[in-house]
Design a protein around this motif. Structure first.
Motif, PDB file in Angstrom:
ATOM      1  N   LYS A  18    -112.476   5.672  23.119  1.00 36.59           N
ATOM      2  CA  LYS A  18    -113.901   5.926  23.046  1.00 36.59           C
ATOM      3  C   LYS A  18    -114.137   6.859  21.876  1.00 36.59           C
ATOM      4  O   LYS A  18    -113.645   7.989  21.866  1.00 36.59           O
ATOM      5  CB  LYS A  18    -114.427   6.575  24.332  1.00 36.59           C
ATOM      6  N   GLY A  19    -114.843   6.360  20.860  1.00 38.49           N
ATOM      7  CA  GLY A  19    -114.997   7.142  19.649  1.00 38.49           C
ATOM      8  C   GLY A  19    -113.636   7.411  19.038  1.00 38.49           C
ATOM      9  O   GLY A  19    -112.854   6.489  18.804  1.00 38.49           O
ATOM     10  N   LYS A  20    -113.330   8.688  18.825  1.00 43.80           N
ATOM     11  CA  LYS A  20    -112.038   9.068  18.255  1.00 43.80           C
ATOM     12  C   LYS A  20    -111.027   9.475  19.320  1.00 43.80           C
ATOM     13  O   LYS A  20    -109.930   9.940  18.994  1.00 43.80           O
ATOM     14  CB  LYS A  20    -112.231  10.200  17.243  1.00 43.80           C
ATOM     15  N   ASN A  21    -111.385   9.308  20.582  1.00 41.97           N
ATOM     16  CA  ASN A  21    -110.466   9.613  21.681  1.00 41.97           C
ATOM     17  C   ASN A  21    -109.655   8.372  22.036  1.00 41.97           C
ATOM     18  O   ASN A  21    -110.153   7.249  21.928  1.00 41.97           O
ATOM     19  CB  ASN A  21    -111.252  10.101  22.904  1.00 41.97           C
ATOM     20  N   ARG A  22    -108.425   8.588  22.474  1.00 35.52           N
ATOM     21  CA  ARG A  22    -107.532   7.480  22.783  1.00 35.52           C
ATOM     22  C   ARG A  22    -106.859   7.673  24.143  1.00 35.52           C
ATOM     23  O   ARG A  22    -106.627   8.816  24.577  1.00 35.52           O
ATOM     24  CB  ARG A  22    -106.431   7.360  21.712  1.00 35.52           C
ATOM     25  N   ALA A  23    -106.542   6.555  24.782  1.00 29.66           N
ATOM     26  CA  ALA A  23    -105.785   6.585  26.038  1.00 29.66           C
ATOM     27  C   ALA A  23    -104.478   5.836  25.817  1.00 29.66           C
ATOM     28  O   ALA A  23    -104.473   4.730  25.253  1.00 29.66           O
ATOM     29  CB  ALA A  23    -106.579   5.948  27.164  1.00 29.66           C
ATOM     30  N   PHE A  24    -103.363   6.431  26.256  1.00 26.26           N
ATOM     31  CA  PHE A  24    -102.044   5.832  26.070  1.00 26.26           C
ATOM     32  C   PHE A  24    -101.320   5.724  27.403  1.00 26.26           C
ATOM     33  O   PHE A  24    -101.416   6.627  28.249  1.00 26.26           O
ATOM     34  CB  PHE A  24    -101.188   6.676  25.116  1.00 26.26           C
ATOM     35  N   LEU A  25    -100.587   4.647  27.559  1.00 28.97           N
ATOM     36  CA  LEU A  25     -99.742   4.463  28.739  1.00 28.97           C
ATOM     37  C   LEU A  25     -98.318   4.854  28.374  1.00 28.97           C
ATOM     38  O   LEU A  25     -97.778   4.406  27.358  1.00 28.97           O
ATOM     39  CB  LEU A  25     -99.781   3.003  29.204  1.00 28.97           C
ATOM     40  N   ASN A  26     -97.724   5.701  29.206  1.00 34.38           N
ATOM     41  CA  ASN A  26     -96.333   6.090  29.023  1.00 34.38           C
ATOM     42  C   ASN A  26     -95.500   5.429  30.120  1.00 34.38           C
ATOM     43  O   ASN A  26     -95.576   5.817  31.286  1.00 34.38           O
ATOM     44  CB  ASN A  26     -96.188   7.611  29.092  1.00 34.38           C
ATOM     45  N   TYR A  27     -94.717   4.439  29.741  1.00 29.18           N
ATOM     46  CA  TYR A  27     -93.883   3.730  30.715  1.00 29.18           C
ATOM     47  C   TYR A  27     -92.743   4.604  31.218  1.00 29.18           C
ATOM     48  O   TYR A  27     -92.203   4.347  32.292  1.00 29.18           O
ATOM     49  CB  TYR A  27     -93.310   2.458  30.082  1.00 29.18           C
ATOM     50  N   ASP A  28     -92.361   5.606  30.437  1.00 32.89           N
ATOM     51  CA  ASP A  28     -91.252   6.466  30.848  1.00 32.89           C
ATOM     52  C   ASP A  28     -91.635   7.416  31.979  1.00 32.89           C
ATOM     53  O   ASP A  28     -90.781   7.842  32.754  1.00 32.89           O
ATOM     54  CB  ASP A  28     -90.744   7.288  29.656  1.00 32.89           C
ATOM     55  N   SER A  29     -92.910   7.772  32.045  1.00 30.52           N
ATOM     56  CA  SER A  29     -93.344   8.717  33.080  1.00 30.52           C
ATOM     57  C   SER A  29     -94.321   8.103  34.070  1.00 30.52           C
ATOM     58  O   SER A  29     -94.741   8.752  35.019  1.00 30.52           O
ATOM     59  CB  SER A  29     -94.004   9.946  32.437  1.00 30.52           C
ATOM     60  N   PHE A  30     -94.692   6.824  33.832  1.00 32.39           N
ATOM     61  CA  PHE A  30     -95.709   6.161  34.650  1.00 32.39           C
ATOM     62  C   PHE A  30     -96.962   7.015  34.724  1.00 32.39           C
ATOM     63  O   PHE A  30     -97.386   7.471  35.790  1.00 32.39           O
ATOM     64  CB  PHE A  30     -95.175   5.854  36.057  1.00 32.39           C
ATOM     65  N   SER A  31     -97.553   7.249  33.570  1.00 36.13           N
ATOM     66  CA  SER A  31     -98.777   8.049  33.508  1.00 36.13           C
ATOM     67  C   SER A  31     -99.630   7.606  32.329  1.00 36.13           C
ATOM     68  O   SER A  31     -99.147   6.938  31.400  1.00 36.13           O
ATOM     69  CB  SER A  31     -98.444   9.535  33.402  1.00 36.13           C
ATOM     70  N   ILE A  32    -100.906   7.974  32.398  1.00 36.67           N
ATOM     71  CA  ILE A  32    -101.854   7.699  31.322  1.00 36.67           C
ATOM     72  C   ILE A  32    -102.205   9.029  30.659  1.00 36.67           C
ATOM     73  O   ILE A  32    -102.548   9.996  31.346  1.00 36.67           O
ATOM     74  CB  ILE A  32    -103.146   7.056  31.852  1.00 36.67           C
ATOM     75  N   TYR A  33    -102.107   9.065  29.333  1.00 38.03           N
ATOM     76  CA  TYR A  33    -102.516  10.250  28.588  1.00 38.03           C
ATOM     77  C   TYR A  33    -103.883   9.985  27.961  1.00 38.03           C
ATOM     78  O   TYR A  33    -104.055   9.015  27.207  1.00 38.03           O
ATOM     79  CB  TYR A  33    -101.534  10.571  27.460  1.00 38.03           C
ATOM     80  N   PHE A  34    -104.845  10.851  28.239  1.00 37.33           N
ATOM     81  CA  PHE A  34    -106.137  10.790  27.571  1.00 37.33           C
ATOM     82  C   PHE A  34    -106.114  11.859  26.484  1.00 37.33           C
ATOM     83  O   PHE A  34    -106.101  13.064  26.774  1.00 37.33           O
ATOM     84  CB  PHE A  34    -107.272  11.022  28.570  1.00 37.33           C
ATOM     85  N   VAL A  35    -106.091  11.401  25.231  1.00 38.55           N
ATOM     86  CA  VAL A  35    -105.865  12.278  24.079  1.00 38.55           C
ATOM     87  C   VAL A  35    -107.145  12.401  23.259  1.00 38.55           C
ATOM     88  O   VAL A  35    -107.809  11.392  22.973  1.00 38.55           O
ATOM     89  CB  VAL A  35    -104.726  11.728  23.200  1.00 38.55           C
TER      90      VAL A  35
END
Length: 272
Positions: A173-190
């Motif tokens: 959204k805009g300049k914000n990004r969401a990433f999936l980390n398969y190693d930790s089973f989590s979503i990072y909202f950056v």
């Protein structure tokens, strides 16, 4: 924020501790002690900070590899009594052979191999290595600490969508990004400064028979709901896609109702 704290508290397991990313960090993290700007990452404790530390380590390694390859190629191609042409096809070929195995970040037409340095210096490492023989760029192979930058702020969150990490972008959204980390089973909202706003841990301890297949498509609806600010739909999407349990969602709702009931009891609207 309370939702994400509780998800972390009740997570089923954290496989990141035994991941290749963590092993890489434990093996090479001491290198960061030599760089005051990055020294704090030596003590990284969260999975996201470990990933950031590893990105720094890989960038620093790339810098060393490219420089050593360039100087060794020049020495190899030199004729006794005559210096080698730093722009010769032979030297370029040796550099390209090495760089094809190095991680990089694609920024428009530029390949960023050393994101701990600004874009102008990265052009040198990608396209004009002979500049390393010229003043003032020759200092890059020697005392370059003053040239180091905060790559996460400088290049932004898209730096994580590169070969420097194993993260997968699932939304923005805009300049914000969401990433999936398969190693930790989590979503990072950056956020746009390349900092973590929140981490959404997946798979709580109440979930029966966790399913780790097709995570990317299952995560996207929740990310979309997050970015439109629909908290209820966000939780529903996580439950519907079996990323968190209905038991956890029920417990969360019950805890919140209890909290607000206590607030209402202590501070009644009519003042009685």
């Amino acid at each position: 924020m309370e939702l994400f704290k509780k998800l972390a508290k009740y997570r089923l397991r954290d496989p990141f501790e035994s991941s290749s990313e963590m092993r890489f960090f434990l093996e090479y993290a001491d290198i960061l002690n030599s760089f005051p700007l990055y020294r704090k990452f030596r003590k990284a404790y969260s999975s996201f900070d470990v990933i950031r530390a590893n990105l720094l380590l890989r960038a620093l390694s790339n810098k060393t590899v490219i420089e050593k390859t360039y100087y060794a190629a020049k020495k190899k191609e030199a004729i006794p009594g005559t210096p080698a042409d730093p722009n010769s096809e032979a030297i370029r070929a040796q550099l390209e052979a090495v760089k094809k195995d190095l991680p990089y970040y694609q920024l428009e037409e530029n390949r960023i191999y050393v994101p701990v340095l600004p874009l102008s210096f990265n052009v040198i490492y990608d396209q004009m290595p002979s500049r390393l023989d010229e003043h003032p760029y020759s200092m890059l192979a020697k005392d370059y600490k003053a040239a180091l930058i905060d790559p996460f702020d400088y290049y932004g969150p898209d730096l994580f969508d590169s070969y420097f990490t194993r993260l997968v972008k699932v939304g923005q959204k805009g300049k914000n990004r969401a990433f999936l980390n398969y190693d930790s089973f989590s979503i990072y909202f950056v956020n746009e400064q390349g900092r973590l706003d929140v981490e959404c841990v997946l798979f709580d301890k109440f979930i029966d028979h966790p399913n780790y297949n097709h995570l990317l498509s299952r995560v996207r609806p929740a990310v979309e709901a997050f970015y439109v600010g629909d908290r209820e739909q966000f939780i529903k999407s996580l439950v519907d896609n079996r990323l968190i349990s209905s038991s956890f969602a029920f417990k969360l709702n019950a805890d919140e109702q209890k909290f607000y009931a206590n607030i209402a009891k202590r501070y009644p609207v009519d003042g009685n």
